[in-house]
Design a protein around this motif. Structure first.
Motif, PDB file in Angstrom:
ATOM      1  N   ASN A 122       0.811  -1.218   0.000  1.00 47.14           N
ATOM      2  CA  ASN A 122       0.000   0.000   0.000  1.00 47.14           C
ATOM      3  C   ASN A 122       0.842   1.264   0.000  1.00 47.14           C
ATOM      4  O   ASN A 122       0.405   2.309  -0.473  1.00 47.14           O
ATOM      5  CB  ASN A 122      -0.965   0.008   1.183  1.00 47.14           C
ATOM      6  CG  ASN A 122      -2.070  -1.012   1.004  1.00 47.14           C
ATOM      7  OD1 ASN A 122      -2.431  -1.357  -0.119  1.00 47.14           O
ATOM      8  ND2 ASN A 122      -2.584  -1.522   2.108  1.00 47.14           N
ATOM      9  N   ALA A 123       2.052   1.192   0.535  1.00 44.30           N
ATOM     10  CA  ALA A 123       2.946   2.346   0.565  1.00 44.30           C
ATOM     11  C   ALA A 123       3.785   2.456  -0.708  1.00 44.30           C
ATOM     12  O   ALA A 123       4.659   3.319  -0.806  1.00 44.30           O
ATOM     13  CB  ALA A 123       3.864   2.255   1.779  1.00 44.30           C
ATOM     14  N   HIS A 124       3.547   1.565  -1.657  1.00 43.73           N
ATOM     15  CA  HIS A 124       4.296   1.544  -2.920  1.00 43.73           C
ATOM     16  C   HIS A 124       5.778   1.276  -2.701  1.00 43.73           C
ATOM     17  O   HIS A 124       6.617   1.683  -3.495  1.00 43.73           O
ATOM     18  CB  HIS A 124       4.095   2.851  -3.716  1.00 43.73           C
ATOM     19  CG  HIS A 124       2.685   3.084  -4.119  1.00 43.73           C
ATOM     20  ND1 HIS A 124       2.135   2.519  -5.228  1.00 43.73           N
ATOM     21  CD2 HIS A 124       1.695   3.815  -3.529  1.00 43.73           C
ATOM     22  CE1 HIS A 124       0.872   2.891  -5.333  1.00 43.73           C
ATOM     23  NE2 HIS A 124       0.570   3.670  -4.305  1.00 43.73           N
ATOM     24  N   ASP A 125       6.117   0.603  -1.609  1.00 43.27           N
ATOM     25  CA  ASP A 125       7.502   0.215  -1.377  1.00 43.27           C
ATOM     26  C   ASP A 125       7.864  -0.925  -2.318  1.00 43.27           C
ATOM     27  O   ASP A 125       7.020  -1.670  -2.780  1.00 43.27           O
ATOM     28  CB  ASP A 125       7.713  -0.256   0.072  1.00 43.27           C
ATOM     29  CG  ASP A 125       7.570   0.878   1.070  1.00 43.27           C
ATOM     30  OD1 ASP A 125       7.634   2.058   0.646  1.00 43.27           O
ATOM     31  OD2 ASP A 125       7.388   0.593   2.264  1.00 43.27           O
ATOM     32  N   LYS A 126       9.170  -1.064  -2.554  1.00 41.46           N
ATOM     33  CA  LYS A 126       9.640  -2.164  -3.396  1.00 41.46           C
ATOM     34  C   LYS A 126       9.446  -3.464  -2.633  1.00 41.46           C
ATOM     35  O   LYS A 126       9.807  -3.580  -1.469  1.00 41.46           O
ATOM     36  CB  LYS A 126      11.117  -1.968  -3.719  1.00 41.46           C
ATOM     37  CG  LYS A 126      11.648  -3.036  -4.634  1.00 41.46           C
ATOM     38  CD  LYS A 126      13.082  -2.740  -5.021  1.00 41.46           C
ATOM     39  CE  LYS A 126      13.510  -3.708  -6.081  1.00 41.46           C
ATOM     40  NZ  LYS A 126      14.481  -4.634  -5.731  1.00 41.46           N
ATOM     41  N   LEU A 127       8.836  -4.436  -3.275  1.00 42.39           N
ATOM     42  CA  LEU A 127       8.600  -5.739  -2.654  1.00 42.39           C
ATOM     43  C   LEU A 127       9.603  -6.742  -3.206  1.00 42.39           C
ATOM     44  O   LEU A 127       9.570  -7.067  -4.384  1.00 42.39           O
ATOM     45  CB  LEU A 127       7.180  -6.220  -2.941  1.00 42.39           C
ATOM     46  CG  LEU A 127       6.067  -5.340  -2.397  1.00 42.39           C
ATOM     47  CD1 LEU A 127       4.724  -5.827  -2.909  1.00 42.39           C
ATOM     48  CD2 LEU A 127       6.083  -5.337  -0.885  1.00 42.39           C
ATOM     49  N   ASP A 128      10.497  -7.195  -2.351  1.00 41.24           N
ATOM     50  CA  ASP A 128      11.473  -8.203  -2.748  1.00 41.24           C
ATOM     51  C   ASP A 128      10.945  -9.577  -2.358  1.00 41.24           C
ATOM     52  O   ASP A 128      11.257 -10.101  -1.289  1.00 41.24           O
ATOM     53  CB  ASP A 128      12.826  -7.945  -2.075  1.00 41.24           C
ATOM     54  CG  ASP A 128      13.482  -6.676  -2.577  1.00 41.24           C
ATOM     55  OD1 ASP A 128      13.376  -6.416  -3.789  1.00 41.24           O
ATOM     56  OD2 ASP A 128      14.089  -5.958  -1.770  1.00 41.24           O
ATOM     57  N   LEU A 129      10.112 -10.126  -3.224  1.00 35.31           N
ATOM     58  CA  LEU A 129       9.535 -11.435  -2.965  1.00 35.31           C
ATOM     59  C   LEU A 129      10.449 -12.517  -3.529  1.00 35.31           C
ATOM     60  O   LEU A 129      11.066 -12.338  -4.576  1.00 35.31           O
ATOM     61  CB  LEU A 129       8.149 -11.534  -3.611  1.00 35.31           C
ATOM     62  CG  LEU A 129       7.107 -10.535  -3.124  1.00 35.31           C
ATOM     63  CD1 LEU A 129       5.827 -10.691  -3.929  1.00 35.31           C
ATOM     64  CD2 LEU A 129       6.839 -10.714  -1.645  1.00 35.31           C
ATOM     65  N   PRO A 130      10.511 -13.668  -2.853  1.00 35.43           N
ATOM     66  CA  PRO A 130      11.314 -14.761  -3.401  1.00 35.43           C
ATOM     67  C   PRO A 130      10.660 -15.319  -4.659  1.00 35.43           C
ATOM     68  O   PRO A 130       9.450 -15.184  -4.857  1.00 35.43           O
ATOM     69  CB  PRO A 130      11.287 -15.808  -2.268  1.00 35.43           C
ATOM     70  CG  PRO A 130      10.025 -15.521  -1.533  1.00 35.43           C
ATOM     71  CD  PRO A 130       9.825 -14.032  -1.623  1.00 35.43           C
TER      72      PRO A 130
END
Length: 124
Positions: free
Chosen positions: A6-14
């Motif tokens: 929701n904060a538009h942060d970068k999501l480092d998903l595996p």
């Protein structure tokens, strides 16, 4: 995850994740005579839900003193679940406990574009 999304942060998903999958497979307790159970769940398994069970690991302590071990009939490694539900039963008869399998699954990439209605899951 939701806060970062929701904060538009970068999501480092595996790229992949390990998950347990229940199959309905069951390890049955040795049969006894009449209402007398043939065995009890081995002490090593008490409270051991979702812990690795490999070929040769103890399963049941039989009335005659023998220890029944896992023979690999459901695969070389399984993950027992609901063990203590069997332990709590007064008579095991032919009951047993369920097993799960560990499998690796792909994690889809999640992208959020400009508007909140423009959420894309999968290949963007």
């Amino acid at each position: 995850f939701l806060h970062a999304f929701n904060a538009h942060d970068k999501l480092d998903l595996p790229a992949t994740e390990l998950v347990y999958r229940r199959s309905g497979d069951k390890i049955l307790a040795p049969a006894g005579q009449g209402e007398v159970p043939g065995a009890i769940v081995h002490e090593r398994l008490h409270g051991a839900d979702f812990k690795r069970l490999s070929v040769g690991d103890p399963l049941f302590s039989c009335i005659d003193g023998e220890t029944k071990v896992y023979d690999g009939g459901l695969g070389p490694v399984v993950w027992p679940v609901f063990i203590d539900d069997v332990v709590d039963c007064a008579v095991l008869g032919r009951s047993g406990f369920d097993v799960a399998y560990l499998e690796e699954v792909s994690v889809p990439q999640v992208c959020r574009q400009q508007g909140p209605e423009d959420v894309v899951v999968g290949d963007a």
